[in-house]
Design an enzyme around this catalytic site. Structure first.
Site, PDB file in Angstrom:
ATOM      1  N   ASN A  20      64.500  72.483  50.238  1.00 49.21           N
ATOM      2  CA  ASN A  20      64.750  71.688  49.026  1.00 49.21           C
ATOM      3  C   ASN A  20      66.079  70.947  49.134  1.00 49.21           C
ATOM      4  OD1 ASN A  20      62.692  71.881  46.750  1.00 49.21           O
ATOM      5  ND2 ASN A  20      62.812  74.021  47.413  1.00 49.21           N
ATOM      6  N   ILE A  98      71.215  86.263  41.195  1.00 45.24           N
ATOM      7  CA  ILE A  98      71.351  86.085  39.750  1.00 45.24           C
ATOM      8  C   ILE A  98      72.830  85.874  39.426  1.00 45.24           C
ATOM      9  CG2 ILE A  98      71.072  87.224  37.517  1.00 45.24           C
ATOM     10  CD1 ILE A  98      68.712  88.783  38.775  1.00 45.24           C
ATOM     11  N   HIS A 115      62.435  76.277  40.350  1.00 42.41           N
ATOM     12  CA  HIS A 115      61.764  77.577  40.332  1.00 42.41           C
ATOM     13  C   HIS A 115      60.299  77.386  40.706  1.00 42.41           C
ATOM     14  CE1 HIS A 115      60.999  81.727  39.207  1.00 42.41           C
ATOM     15  NE2 HIS A 115      59.903  81.303  38.613  1.00 42.41           N
ATOM     16  N   GLN A 179      55.359  69.951  46.115  1.00 42.20           N
ATOM     17  CA  GLN A 179      55.702  69.408  44.797  1.00 42.20           C
ATOM     18  C   GLN A 179      57.189  69.598  44.493  1.00 42.20           C
ATOM     19  OE1 GLN A 179      53.594  67.517  43.113  1.00 42.20           O
ATOM     20  NE2 GLN A 179      52.268  67.874  44.868  1.00 42.20           N
TER      21      GLN A 179
END
Ligand code: NHR
Ligand code: GAR
Length: 212
Positions: A20, A98, A115, A179
């Site tokens: 990404n 996190i 996500h 996507q």
């Protein structure tokens, strides 16, 4: 007189492969965004994505969570590293730690995540396994602003893909990833062009923003 767009800068956080991150870097180059990718930072020194960033001449840093005894200390070190590059936007691109509330609050309105599910379905890890177990017919990816509440921040963009009877986690992940590589660069570009912002918890996308 030619009006030059304001140059913005981005720091991208990764944990692994970095595809990404690569999609964003390549889109910025190809589409000539008014942006500097100031740094790519990983929480793991062995992230393959760091090699791509180095090859591109992008500054890299490693802030290894293993070196810190608490999440608070790790986040403090990460924040110091990021702020050394004074970014306008911080992008989580497959970043797998996190983040604590003070960290997230520090970057409020300028922290985006991709996500791999259609939120609010399937927050957390192993989203493709969760989708197959639930038997959903549509799955996908979501770009959202990051808030302290894990994977529950305001949604910026989504893309759906079919789930096929023959799918394994891997085939489904690959269809979703395609996507991700399409919608994440679009959303980052909107932000860079000043067409995307967060106001009082609501996402604003300028009418002139081209669709994902
Ligand atoms: N932090 C906050 N506060 N809010 C969000 O929305 C965040 C976040 C940090 C990361 C990405 C997220 C995703 O896209 C993200 C969103 C990691 C975990 C996780 O459980 C969950 C969600 C996300 C990223 N991490 C484990 C942990 O203990 C470690 C897992 C591992 O190292 O393999 O931090 O899904
Ligand atoms: C991507 O599919 C991203 O959405 C996902 O990990 C992959 C990272 O790939 N993130 C999560 O699962 C967070 N829980 P990349 O490193 O090649 O971009």
């Amino acid at each position: 007189m030619v009006k030059m767009p304001t140059m913005r800068s981005i720091v991208i956080l990764i944990s692994g492969r970095g595809s990404n991150m690569e999609a964003i870097v390549r889109a910025a180059q190809t589409e000539n965004w008014p942006v500097s990718i100031a740094a790519v930072i990983s929480n793991r020194s062995d992230s393959p994505g760091l090699d791509f960033a180095r090859q591109q001449g992008i500054a890299t840093a490693v802030v290894a969570n293993r070196d810190y005894s608490s999440r608070e200390q790790f986040d403090e070190a990460l924040r110091t590293s990021i702020d050394g590059f004074s970014p306008d936007l911080v992008v989580l691109a497959g970043f797998l730690r996190i983040l604590t509330t003070p960290f997230v609050d520090h970057y409020a309105g300028r922290l985006l995540n991709i996500h791999p599910s259609l939120l609010p379905s399937f927050p957390g890890m192993a989203t493709h396994r969760q989708a197959l177990a639930a038997g959903v017919k549509l799955h996908g990816a979501t770009v959202h602003f990051v808030t302290p509440d894990l994977d529950h921040g305001p949604i910026v963009a989504q893309a759906a893909v079919p789930v096929l009877d023959t799918d394994s986690e891997d085939t489904l992940a690959a269809r979703v990833l395609e996507q991700e590589h399409r919608i994440f660069p679009r959303a980052v570009r909107w932000f860079i062009e000043g067409k995307l912002s967060l106001n009082a918890g609501r996402v604003r996308i300028d009418a002139s923003a081209e669709q994902v």
